[in-house]
Design an enzyme around this catalytic site. Structure first.
Site, mmCIF file in Angstrom:
data_model
loop_
_atom_site.group_PDB
_atom_site.id
_atom_site.type_symbol
_atom_site.label_atom_id
_atom_site.label_comp_id
_atom_site.label_asym_id
_atom_site.label_seq_id
_atom_site.Cartn_x
_atom_site.Cartn_y
_atom_site.Cartn_z
ATOM 1 N N ASN A 77 0.798 -1.228 0.000
ATOM 2 C CA ASN A 77 0.000 0.000 0.000
ATOM 3 C C ASN A 77 0.828 1.274 0.000
ATOM 4 O O ASN A 77 0.317 2.349 0.316
ATOM 5 C CB ASN A 77 -0.947 0.004 1.205
ATOM 6 C CG ASN A 77 -1.820 -1.229 1.256
ATOM 7 O OD1 ASN A 77 -1.750 -1.999 2.212
ATOM 8 N ND2 ASN A 77 -2.624 -1.474 0.221
ATOM 9 N N LEU A 84 1.311 7.203 0.215
ATOM 10 C CA LEU A 84 0.616 6.175 0.979
ATOM 11 C C LEU A 84 -0.826 6.029 0.524
ATOM 12 O O LEU A 84 -1.513 7.008 0.264
ATOM 13 C CB LEU A 84 0.659 6.548 2.466
ATOM 14 C CG LEU A 84 0.082 5.572 3.472
ATOM 15 C CD1 LEU A 84 0.925 4.299 3.509
ATOM 16 C CD2 LEU A 84 0.054 6.220 4.849
ATOM 17 N N CYS A 85 -1.268 4.788 0.438
ATOM 18 C CA CYS A 85 -2.662 4.489 0.111
ATOM 19 C C CYS A 85 -3.326 3.943 1.370
ATOM 20 O O CYS A 85 -3.170 2.772 1.704
ATOM 21 C CB CYS A 85 -2.739 3.472 -1.027
ATOM 22 S SG CYS A 85 -4.432 3.026 -1.491
ATOM 23 N N ILE A 86 -4.042 4.814 2.077
ATOM 24 C CA ILE A 86 -4.732 4.410 3.302
ATOM 25 C C ILE A 86 -6.041 5.184 3.390
ATOM 26 O O ILE A 86 -6.077 6.393 3.136
ATOM 27 C CB ILE A 86 -3.846 4.652 4.550
ATOM 28 C CG1 ILE A 86 -4.524 4.098 5.804
ATOM 29 C CG2 ILE A 86 -3.487 6.107 4.707
ATOM 30 C CD1 ILE A 86 -3.620 4.111 7.031
ATOM 31 N N SER A 125 -6.062 -3.470 -2.516
ATOM 32 C CA SER A 125 -5.974 -2.083 -2.952
ATOM 33 C C SER A 125 -4.500 -1.707 -3.078
ATOM 34 O O SER A 125 -3.983 -0.857 -2.352
ATOM 35 C CB SER A 125 -6.678 -1.163 -1.939
ATOM 36 O OG SER A 125 -6.621 0.181 -2.344
#
Length: 213
Positions: A77, A84-86, A125
């Site tokens: 992620n 960052l993918c959160i 994701s």
């Protein structure tokens, strides 16, 4: 202009330092924070001290901050450029099962969520497709060596990039080194951009007189 929300959060983190992360701020720009995140214990990231930068938008806390790792990371992620993918850092237009940014979020809980994400990736994701594929193979015990090996490389590199002072900080994190601020305390800005709380001697003398009575 720095929002009162951001200033209050910064002061709180200085007064109540965390054993999980360290922040440092340039006194000329309080909207950009340098952060070191400690790899969670009993995980592949244990022992790592990962550097990141947080940028707060002018409308914070009504818009989410941006967090970008400056340390090299190997994680499903985290993009190759460190972004960052959160879900909790997504804006209102995000479609992550309703788990989007809220003005009620505090930056310390965000950082703890990021640390938690290190050990609990969401491979559905992916931001780094190769890391996601490697993690799936590790998760399903198809390849138990490749993913841990790449992660351990980043752990070692993160320590090589940290100063001895930073490493020592996490060995001896001060807890509650300063009292919770009250009306009797005043803010004093230091040269490095941090704040300390100073007690008014006159107030102290008044308190002593009352005790004597």
């Amino acid at each position: 202009m720095v929002s009162s929300f951001l200033l209050a959060e910064y002061k709180n983190l200085i007064v109540n330092p965390s054993e999980h992360f360290k922040i440092s701020v340039n006194e000329d720009n309080l909207t950009e924070w340098d952060v070191i995140l400690k790899g969670p214990p009993d995980t592949l990231y244990e022992g790592g001290l990962f550097k990141a930068k947080i940028v707060f938008p002018p409308k914070y806390p009504y818009e989410p901050p941006r967090l970008t790792f400056t340390s090299e990371m190997w994680h499903p992620n985290i993009y190759s450029d460190g972004k960052l993918c959160i879900s909790i850092l997504h804006g209102d237009n995000a479609e992550e099962q309703g788990m989007t940014w809220s003005p009620a979020q505090k930056i310390d809980t965000v950082l703890l969520s990021v640390i938690s994400l290190l050990n609990e990736p969401n491979p559905d994701s992916p931001a780094n497709v190769d890391a996601a594929k490697s993690y799936r193979k590790y998760l399903y015990k198809e390849d138990l060596e490749s993913y841990p090996m790449e992660v351990k490389k980043t752990v070692k590199k993160s320590l090589d990039e940290c100063s001895a002072e930073d490493i020592e900080y996490f060995k001896n994190v001060p807890v509650n080194v300063l009292p919770v601020p009250s009306d009797d305390y005043e803010d004093e800005e230091m040269e490095d951009g941090t704040y300390i709380l100073t007690y008014d001697d006159e107030d102290e003398e008044e308190d002593e007189e009352m005790d004597d009575e």
